[in-house]
Write an enzyme that holds these catalytic residues in place. Structure first.
Site, PDB file in Angstrom:
ATOM      1  N   CYS A  41       5.603  -3.936   3.753  1.00 41.65           N
ATOM      2  CA  CYS A  41       4.274  -3.298   3.711  1.00 41.65           C
ATOM      3  C   CYS A  41       3.179  -4.290   3.334  1.00 41.65           C
ATOM      4  O   CYS A  41       2.023  -4.105   3.702  1.00 41.65           O
ATOM      5  CB  CYS A  41       4.258  -2.156   2.694  1.00 41.65           C
ATOM      6  SG  CYS A  41       5.442  -0.884   3.100  1.00 41.65           S
ATOM      7  N   HIS A  89      -3.417  -0.388   1.933  1.00 44.75           N
ATOM      8  CA  HIS A  89      -2.256  -0.118   2.787  1.00 44.75           C
ATOM      9  C   HIS A  89      -2.092   1.389   2.906  1.00 44.75           C
ATOM     10  O   HIS A  89      -2.138   2.107   1.904  1.00 44.75           O
ATOM     11  CB  HIS A  89      -1.010  -0.754   2.151  1.00 44.75           C
ATOM     12  CG  HIS A  89       0.276  -0.262   2.729  1.00 44.75           C
ATOM     13  ND1 HIS A  89       0.515  -0.271   4.087  1.00 44.75           N
ATOM     14  CD2 HIS A  89       1.379   0.260   2.144  1.00 44.75           C
ATOM     15  CE1 HIS A  89       1.727   0.231   4.306  1.00 44.75           C
ATOM     16  NE2 HIS A  89       2.271   0.559   3.144  1.00 44.75           N
ATOM     17  N   ASN A 137       2.327   5.779   8.352  1.00 42.56           N
ATOM     18  CA  ASN A 137       2.475   4.493   7.659  1.00 42.56           C
ATOM     19  C   ASN A 137       3.133   3.495   8.619  1.00 42.56           C
ATOM     20  O   ASN A 137       4.333   3.574   8.873  1.00 42.56           O
ATOM     21  CB  ASN A 137       3.322   4.706   6.406  1.00 42.56           C
ATOM     22  CG  ASN A 137       3.619   3.422   5.649  1.00 42.56           C
ATOM     23  OD1 ASN A 137       3.490   2.323   6.183  1.00 42.56           O
ATOM     24  ND2 ASN A 137       4.028   3.557   4.400  1.00 42.56           N
TER      25      ASN A 137
END
Ligand code: UT7
Length: 331
Positions: free
Chosen positions: A113, A258, A288
Protein backbone atom coordinates in the site's frame (compact mmCIF):
# COMPACT_ATOMS: atom_id res chain seq x y z
CA UNK A 1 21.20 19.96 -6.01
CA UNK A 2 18.34 19.40 -8.50
CA UNK A 3 14.74 19.43 -7.27
CA UNK A 4 12.17 16.84 -8.34
CA UNK A 5 9.01 18.10 -10.06
CA UNK A 6 5.91 16.10 -10.97
CA UNK A 7 5.29 17.18 -14.58
CA UNK A 8 2.56 14.76 -15.71
CA UNK A 9 0.00 12.35 -14.26
CA UNK A 10 -2.21 9.59 -15.65
CA UNK A 11 -4.36 6.69 -14.54
CA UNK A 12 -6.32 3.76 -15.91
CA UNK A 13 -8.77 1.25 -14.47
CA UNK A 14 -10.43 -1.79 -16.05
CA UNK A 15 -13.76 -1.18 -17.80
CA UNK A 16 -15.49 -3.83 -15.69
CA UNK A 17 -17.35 -2.30 -12.74
CA UNK A 18 -18.16 -4.52 -9.76
CA UNK A 19 -20.84 -3.08 -7.49
CA UNK A 20 -21.53 -4.00 -3.88
CA UNK A 21 -24.71 -5.69 -5.12
CA UNK A 22 -22.60 -7.82 -7.48
CA UNK A 23 -20.55 -9.01 -4.48
CA UNK A 24 -23.64 -9.55 -2.34
CA UNK A 25 -24.84 -11.95 -5.04
CA UNK A 26 -21.84 -14.28 -4.50
CA UNK A 27 -21.04 -13.87 -0.78
CA UNK A 28 -22.72 -13.09 2.51
CA UNK A 29 -22.40 -9.30 2.50
CA UNK A 30 -24.51 -6.23 1.72
CA UNK A 31 -24.24 -2.80 0.16
CA UNK A 32 -25.11 -1.33 3.57
CA UNK A 33 -22.31 -3.18 5.42
CA UNK A 34 -19.68 -2.32 2.82
CA UNK A 35 -20.65 1.37 2.62
CA UNK A 36 -20.91 1.76 6.39
CA UNK A 37 -17.60 0.06 7.25
CA UNK A 38 -15.48 1.10 4.24
CA UNK A 39 -17.21 3.86 2.25
CA UNK A 40 -16.86 1.77 -0.93
CA UNK A 41 -19.74 1.76 -3.44
CA UNK A 42 -18.07 0.07 -6.42
CA UNK A 43 -14.70 -0.91 -7.79
CA UNK A 44 -13.05 -1.97 -11.06
CA UNK A 45 -11.85 -5.54 -11.55
CA UNK A 46 -10.05 -6.96 -14.56
CA UNK A 47 -11.53 -9.51 -16.90
CA UNK A 48 -9.47 -12.53 -17.92
CA UNK A 49 -6.62 -11.54 -20.20
CA UNK A 50 -6.38 -7.98 -18.84
CA UNK A 51 -3.16 -7.31 -16.91
CA UNK A 52 -1.46 -4.88 -14.56
CA UNK A 53 1.10 -4.17 -17.28
CA UNK A 54 -1.66 -3.17 -19.72
CA UNK A 55 -3.29 -0.84 -17.19
CA UNK A 56 0.12 0.65 -16.37
CA UNK A 57 0.89 1.26 -20.03
CA UNK A 58 -2.34 3.24 -20.41
CA UNK A 59 -1.64 5.23 -17.25
CA UNK A 60 1.99 5.82 -18.26
CA UNK A 61 1.09 7.01 -21.76
CA UNK A 62 -1.46 9.43 -20.28
CA UNK A 63 1.13 10.76 -17.83
CA UNK A 64 3.75 11.12 -20.59
CA UNK A 65 1.22 12.91 -22.86
CA UNK A 66 0.32 15.28 -20.04
CA UNK A 67 4.01 15.94 -19.40
CA UNK A 68 4.79 16.33 -23.09
CA UNK A 69 7.57 13.78 -22.68
CA UNK A 70 8.72 11.41 -25.43
CA UNK A 71 9.69 7.81 -24.58
CA UNK A 72 13.31 8.59 -25.49
CA UNK A 73 13.46 11.17 -22.68
CA UNK A 74 12.67 8.66 -19.88
CA UNK A 75 15.81 7.67 -17.94
CA UNK A 76 14.25 5.04 -15.66
CA UNK A 77 11.03 3.35 -14.56
CA UNK A 78 10.17 2.70 -10.91
CA UNK A 79 7.18 0.39 -10.70
CA UNK A 80 5.42 -0.33 -7.40
CA UNK A 81 3.12 -3.32 -7.14
CA UNK A 82 2.35 -6.15 -4.76
CA UNK A 83 0.48 -8.05 -7.48
CA UNK A 84 2.81 -8.47 -10.49
CA UNK A 85 1.67 -10.30 -13.61
CA UNK A 86 4.33 -12.98 -12.98
CA UNK A 87 6.46 -14.17 -10.06
CA UNK A 88 9.52 -12.87 -11.95
CA UNK A 89 10.54 -10.63 -13.60
CA UNK A 90 8.56 -7.69 -12.27
CA UNK A 91 6.14 -5.63 -14.35
CA UNK A 92 8.63 -2.78 -14.86
CA UNK A 93 10.45 -4.54 -17.69
CA UNK A 94 7.20 -5.37 -19.50
CA UNK A 95 6.25 -1.69 -19.40
CA UNK A 96 9.78 -0.77 -20.54
CA UNK A 97 9.49 -3.16 -23.49
CA UNK A 98 6.06 -1.91 -24.60
CA UNK A 99 6.78 1.81 -24.22
CA UNK A 100 9.80 1.69 -26.50
CA UNK A 101 11.91 3.66 -24.05
CA UNK A 102 15.21 1.90 -24.81
CA UNK A 103 17.21 -0.32 -22.43
CA UNK A 104 16.76 1.93 -19.37
CA UNK A 105 16.62 0.59 -15.79
CA UNK A 106 13.16 -0.66 -14.80
CA UNK A 107 12.97 -1.32 -11.08
CA UNK A 108 10.09 -3.04 -9.28
CA UNK A 109 9.33 -2.21 -5.66
CA UNK A 110 7.25 -4.43 -3.40
CA UNK A 111 6.11 -2.12 -0.67
CA UNK A 112 2.38 -2.82 -1.00
CA UNK A 113 0.00 0.00 0.00
CA UNK A 114 2.96 2.34 0.55
CA UNK A 115 4.30 1.39 -2.88
CA UNK A 116 3.75 4.69 -4.64
CA UNK A 117 5.18 6.73 -1.76
CA UNK A 118 8.32 4.57 -1.72
CA UNK A 119 8.63 4.56 -5.54
CA UNK A 120 8.39 8.34 -5.67
CA UNK A 121 10.97 8.67 -2.89
CA UNK A 122 13.34 6.47 -4.88
CA UNK A 123 12.92 8.50 -8.07
CA UNK A 124 13.46 11.67 -6.04
CA UNK A 125 16.65 10.30 -4.47
CA UNK A 126 18.15 9.28 -7.83
CA UNK A 127 17.23 12.65 -9.34
CA UNK A 128 18.79 14.57 -6.45
CA UNK A 129 21.89 12.38 -6.74
CA UNK A 130 22.14 13.49 -10.38
CA UNK A 131 21.83 9.96 -11.83
CA UNK A 132 18.50 10.39 -13.61
CA UNK A 133 16.67 13.46 -14.96
CA UNK A 134 13.28 12.10 -16.07
CA UNK A 135 11.62 9.14 -14.38
CA UNK A 136 8.34 7.31 -14.88
CA UNK A 137 6.88 6.28 -11.51
CA UNK A 138 4.02 3.77 -11.52
CA UNK A 139 1.77 2.37 -8.80
CA UNK A 140 -0.46 -0.44 -10.09
CA UNK A 141 -2.31 -3.50 -8.88
CA UNK A 142 -4.48 -6.37 -9.96
CA UNK A 143 -5.78 -7.49 -6.59
CA UNK A 144 -9.04 -9.05 -7.74
CA UNK A 145 -7.42 -12.27 -8.98
CA UNK A 146 -6.01 -12.87 -5.47
CA UNK A 147 -9.33 -12.52 -3.66
CA UNK A 148 -11.37 -15.31 -2.14
CA UNK A 149 -14.70 -14.34 -3.69
CA UNK A 150 -16.75 -16.39 -1.25
CA UNK A 151 -18.15 -15.52 2.19
CA UNK A 152 -14.86 -16.73 3.70
CA UNK A 153 -12.97 -13.92 1.98
CA UNK A 154 -15.56 -11.21 2.50
CA UNK A 155 -13.42 -9.04 4.81
CA UNK A 156 -10.92 -8.43 2.00
CA UNK A 157 -12.77 -9.15 -1.27
CA UNK A 158 -15.11 -6.18 -0.73
CA UNK A 159 -12.17 -3.80 -0.20
CA UNK A 160 -9.43 -4.50 -2.75
CA UNK A 161 -9.51 -3.59 -6.42
CA UNK A 162 -7.54 -3.05 -9.62
CA UNK A 163 -6.07 0.02 -11.27
CA UNK A 164 -2.92 1.90 -12.22
CA UNK A 165 -1.59 5.41 -11.72
CA UNK A 166 1.57 6.98 -13.11
CA UNK A 167 3.52 10.20 -12.81
CA UNK A 168 6.45 11.60 -14.77
CA UNK A 169 8.98 13.38 -12.57
CA UNK A 170 11.82 15.55 -13.78
CA UNK A 171 14.88 17.25 -12.36
CA UNK A 172 14.67 21.03 -12.09
CA UNK A 173 17.23 23.61 -11.06
CA UNK A 174 14.51 26.07 -10.01
CA UNK A 175 14.89 26.14 -6.21
CA UNK A 176 11.68 28.18 -5.69
CA UNK A 177 9.50 26.10 -8.03
CA UNK A 178 7.65 22.84 -7.66
CA UNK A 179 9.61 20.41 -5.48
CA UNK A 180 9.37 17.52 -3.07
CA UNK A 181 10.06 19.17 0.27
CA UNK A 182 10.18 16.32 2.80
CA UNK A 183 9.99 12.57 3.25
CA UNK A 184 9.03 10.30 6.14
CA UNK A 185 9.36 6.52 5.57
CA UNK A 186 9.02 3.60 8.00
CA UNK A 187 8.46 -0.13 8.33
CA UNK A 188 7.82 -2.49 11.23
CA UNK A 189 8.16 -6.18 10.37
CA UNK A 190 6.71 -7.19 13.73
CA UNK A 191 3.36 -6.93 11.97
CA UNK A 192 4.34 -8.67 8.72
CA UNK A 193 1.65 -11.35 8.98
CA UNK A 194 -1.18 -8.92 9.80
CA UNK A 195 -1.74 -8.20 6.11
CA UNK A 196 -0.06 -10.68 3.81
CA UNK A 197 -0.19 -13.27 1.08
CA UNK A 198 1.62 -16.35 2.40
CA UNK A 199 2.03 -18.35 -0.82
CA UNK A 200 3.39 -18.98 -3.36
CA UNK A 201 6.70 -18.45 -1.59
CA UNK A 202 10.19 -19.89 -1.83
CA UNK A 203 10.00 -21.02 1.80
CA UNK A 204 7.86 -23.90 0.50
CA UNK A 205 9.32 -26.94 -1.27
CA UNK A 206 8.26 -26.73 -3.99
CA UNK A 207 7.33 -23.05 -4.05
CA UNK A 208 4.02 -23.68 -5.76
CA UNK A 209 1.74 -26.19 -4.04
CA UNK A 210 -1.76 -27.09 -5.10
CA UNK A 211 -2.89 -27.42 -1.47
CA UNK A 212 -1.99 -23.76 -0.85
CA UNK A 213 -4.52 -22.61 -3.38
CA UNK A 214 -7.36 -22.71 -0.88
CA UNK A 215 -5.65 -21.74 2.36
CA UNK A 216 -2.50 -19.67 1.81
CA UNK A 217 -2.72 -17.88 -1.51
CA UNK A 218 -5.42 -15.33 -0.67
CA UNK A 219 -4.72 -11.97 0.89
CA UNK A 220 -5.22 -12.32 4.64
CA UNK A 221 -5.80 -9.37 6.91
CA UNK A 222 -6.35 -8.60 10.56
CA UNK A 223 -8.60 -5.65 9.76
CA UNK A 224 -8.78 -4.29 13.30
CA UNK A 225 -4.97 -4.21 13.75
CA UNK A 226 -4.50 -2.58 10.36
CA UNK A 227 -7.18 -0.02 11.17
CA UNK A 228 -5.67 0.81 14.56
CA UNK A 229 -2.14 1.33 13.23
CA UNK A 230 -3.18 3.12 10.03
CA UNK A 231 -5.18 5.74 11.91
CA UNK A 232 -2.25 6.60 14.19
CA UNK A 233 0.74 6.19 11.82
CA UNK A 234 -0.58 8.21 8.87
CA UNK A 235 -1.28 11.41 10.86
CA UNK A 236 2.00 10.98 12.77
CA UNK A 237 3.85 10.68 9.46
CA UNK A 238 2.12 13.73 7.93
CA UNK A 239 3.07 15.71 11.03
CA UNK A 240 6.67 14.59 10.56
CA UNK A 241 6.92 15.92 6.97
CA UNK A 242 5.18 19.15 7.97
CA UNK A 243 7.65 19.60 10.80
CA UNK A 244 10.64 18.94 8.57
CA UNK A 245 9.43 21.55 6.06
CA UNK A 246 8.45 24.06 8.78
CA UNK A 247 4.76 23.93 7.80
CA UNK A 248 1.47 23.45 9.67
CA UNK A 249 -1.67 21.42 8.85
CA UNK A 250 -3.56 24.66 8.03
CA UNK A 251 -1.09 25.27 5.21
CA UNK A 252 -1.92 21.98 3.45
CA UNK A 253 -3.83 22.70 0.23
CA UNK A 254 -4.57 19.03 -0.38
CA UNK A 255 -3.96 15.79 1.47
CA UNK A 256 -4.29 12.59 -0.55
CA UNK A 257 -4.35 9.70 1.92
CA UNK A 258 -3.96 6.12 0.70
CA UNK A 259 -7.51 4.98 -0.02
CA UNK A 260 -7.62 2.04 2.40
CA UNK A 261 -11.01 2.67 3.91
CA UNK A 262 -13.02 5.92 4.06
CA UNK A 263 -13.32 5.59 7.86
CA UNK A 264 -9.50 5.54 8.12
CA UNK A 265 -9.24 8.66 5.92
CA UNK A 266 -11.86 10.43 8.04
CA UNK A 267 -9.95 9.68 11.24
CA UNK A 268 -6.66 10.81 9.66
CA UNK A 269 -8.38 14.05 8.62
CA UNK A 270 -9.81 14.57 12.11
CA UNK A 271 -6.52 13.82 13.80
CA UNK A 272 -4.78 16.47 11.68
CA UNK A 273 -7.65 18.94 12.12
CA UNK A 274 -8.17 19.34 8.37
CA UNK A 275 -11.29 20.69 6.67
CA UNK A 276 -13.17 18.57 4.10
CA UNK A 277 -11.85 20.68 1.22
CA UNK A 278 -8.26 19.88 2.25
CA UNK A 279 -8.67 16.11 1.80
CA UNK A 280 -9.37 14.10 -1.37
CA UNK A 281 -11.08 10.69 -1.25
CA UNK A 282 -12.30 8.62 -4.20
CA UNK A 283 -12.59 5.18 -2.55
CA UNK A 284 -16.36 5.20 -3.12
CA UNK A 285 -15.71 4.67 -6.87
CA UNK A 286 -12.44 2.71 -6.91
CA UNK A 287 -12.10 0.66 -3.71
CA UNK A 288 -8.60 0.08 -2.37
CA UNK A 289 -6.18 -0.31 -5.28
CA UNK A 290 -3.16 -0.61 -2.95
CA UNK A 291 -0.10 0.99 -4.65
CA UNK A 292 -2.34 2.71 -7.20
CA UNK A 293 -4.66 4.68 -4.89
CA UNK A 294 -2.51 7.80 -4.53
CA UNK A 295 -1.47 8.25 -8.19
CA UNK A 296 -5.06 7.60 -9.36
CA UNK A 297 -6.39 10.20 -6.93
CA UNK A 298 -3.59 12.61 -7.81
CA UNK A 299 -4.38 12.35 -11.51
CA UNK A 300 -8.08 13.02 -10.82
CA UNK A 301 -7.17 16.09 -8.76
CA UNK A 302 -4.78 17.43 -11.40
CA UNK A 303 -7.30 16.96 -14.22
CA UNK A 304 -10.08 18.55 -12.14
CA UNK A 305 -7.89 21.60 -11.48
CA UNK A 306 -7.70 20.96 -7.72
CA UNK A 307 -3.99 21.81 -7.59
CA UNK A 308 -2.36 25.09 -8.56
CA UNK A 309 1.33 25.80 -8.78
CA UNK A 310 2.65 26.62 -5.32
CA UNK A 311 -0.02 24.59 -3.48
CA UNK A 312 1.15 22.35 -0.64
CA UNK A 313 0.29 18.70 -1.39
CA UNK A 314 0.69 15.96 1.21
CA UNK A 315 0.50 12.25 0.40
CA UNK A 316 0.46 9.53 3.03
CA UNK A 317 0.11 5.74 3.01
CA UNK A 318 -0.01 2.80 5.37
CA UNK A 319 -0.24 -0.90 4.68
CA UNK A 320 1.21 -4.37 4.53
CA UNK A 321 4.63 -4.78 6.09
CA UNK A 322 3.65 -2.82 8.08
CA UNK A 323 5.09 -0.04 5.96
CA UNK A 324 4.06 3.58 5.93
CA UNK A 325 5.25 6.99 4.88
CA UNK A 326 4.46 10.47 3.62
CA UNK A 327 5.74 13.17 1.33
CA UNK A 328 5.19 16.91 1.31
CA UNK A 329 5.24 18.45 -2.15
CA UNK A 330 5.18 22.06 -3.31
CA UNK A 331 3.08 21.75 -6.46
O1 UT7 B 1 -4.47 -0.76 2.67
C1 UT7 B 1 -4.68 -1.28 3.95
C2 UT7 B 1 -5.76 -2.25 3.75
N1 UT7 B 1 -6.58 -2.64 4.82
C3 UT7 B 1 -7.38 -1.84 5.53
O2 UT7 B 1 -7.37 -0.65 5.43
C4 UT7 B 1 -8.32 -2.51 6.45
C5 UT7 B 1 -8.54 -1.80 7.72
N2 UT7 B 1 -9.63 -2.45 8.46
C6 UT7 B 1 -10.89 -2.29 8.08
O3 UT7 B 1 -11.18 -1.57 7.15
C7 UT7 B 1 -11.94 -2.99 8.89
O4 UT7 B 1 -11.32 -3.74 9.93
C8 UT7 B 1 -12.84 -3.91 8.05
C9 UT7 B 1 -13.73 -3.06 7.15
C10 UT7 B 1 -12.00 -4.86 7.19
C11 UT7 B 1 -13.72 -4.75 8.94
O5 UT7 B 1 -14.48 -3.91 9.79
P1 UT7 B 1 -14.58 -4.24 11.35
O6 UT7 B 1 -15.48 -3.25 11.92
O7 UT7 B 1 -13.18 -4.31 11.90
O8 UT7 B 1 -15.29 -5.62 11.34
P2 UT7 B 1 -14.83 -7.01 11.99
O9 UT7 B 1 -13.67 -7.59 11.24
O10 UT7 B 1 -14.70 -6.86 13.46
O11 UT7 B 1 -16.09 -7.87 11.70
C12 UT7 B 1 -17.36 -7.56 12.23
C13 UT7 B 1 -18.35 -8.53 11.66
C14 UT7 B 1 -17.88 -9.99 11.76
O12 UT7 B 1 -19.01 -10.78 11.99
P3 UT7 B 1 -19.32 -11.32 13.48
O13 UT7 B 1 -18.12 -12.14 13.86
O14 UT7 B 1 -19.49 -10.09 14.31
O15 UT7 B 1 -20.56 -12.11 13.29
C15 UT7 B 1 -17.37 -10.25 10.36
O16 UT7 B 1 -17.43 -11.62 10.03
O17 UT7 B 1 -18.53 -8.25 10.27
C16 UT7 B 1 -18.34 -9.47 9.54
N3 UT7 B 1 -17.87 -9.12 8.20
C17 UT7 B 1 -18.70 -8.83 7.20
N4 UT7 B 1 -20.04 -8.77 7.15
C18 UT7 B 1 -20.59 -8.44 5.97
C19 UT7 B 1 -16.59 -9.03 7.76
N5 UT7 B 1 -16.58 -8.70 6.46
C20 UT7 B 1 -17.90 -8.58 6.10
C21 UT7 B 1 -18.52 -8.24 4.90
N6 UT7 B 1 -19.87 -8.17 4.88
N7 UT7 B 1 -17.84 -7.94 3.76
Amino acid sequence: MPQTQIIGTGHAVPDRVVTNADLAAVMDTSDEWIRQRTGIGRRHWVVEGESGTQLSLLAARRAMDAAGVEPSEIDAIVYATSSPDHFAPGNGVFVQRELGVGPIPAIDLRTQCSGFVYALSMADAYIRAGMWRTVLVIGAEVQSTGMDVSSRGRNTAVIFADGAGAVVVRASDDTDGSAILAWDLHSDGNFAEMLWVDAPGSIYHPRNQAEHHDNKSFLEMDGKEVFRHATSKMPESVRAVLKEAGKTPEEISLLIPHQANLRISELVQRSLGLRDDQVYNNIERFGNTTAATIPIALDECVRAGRLERGDLLAITAFGSGFMWGSALIRW
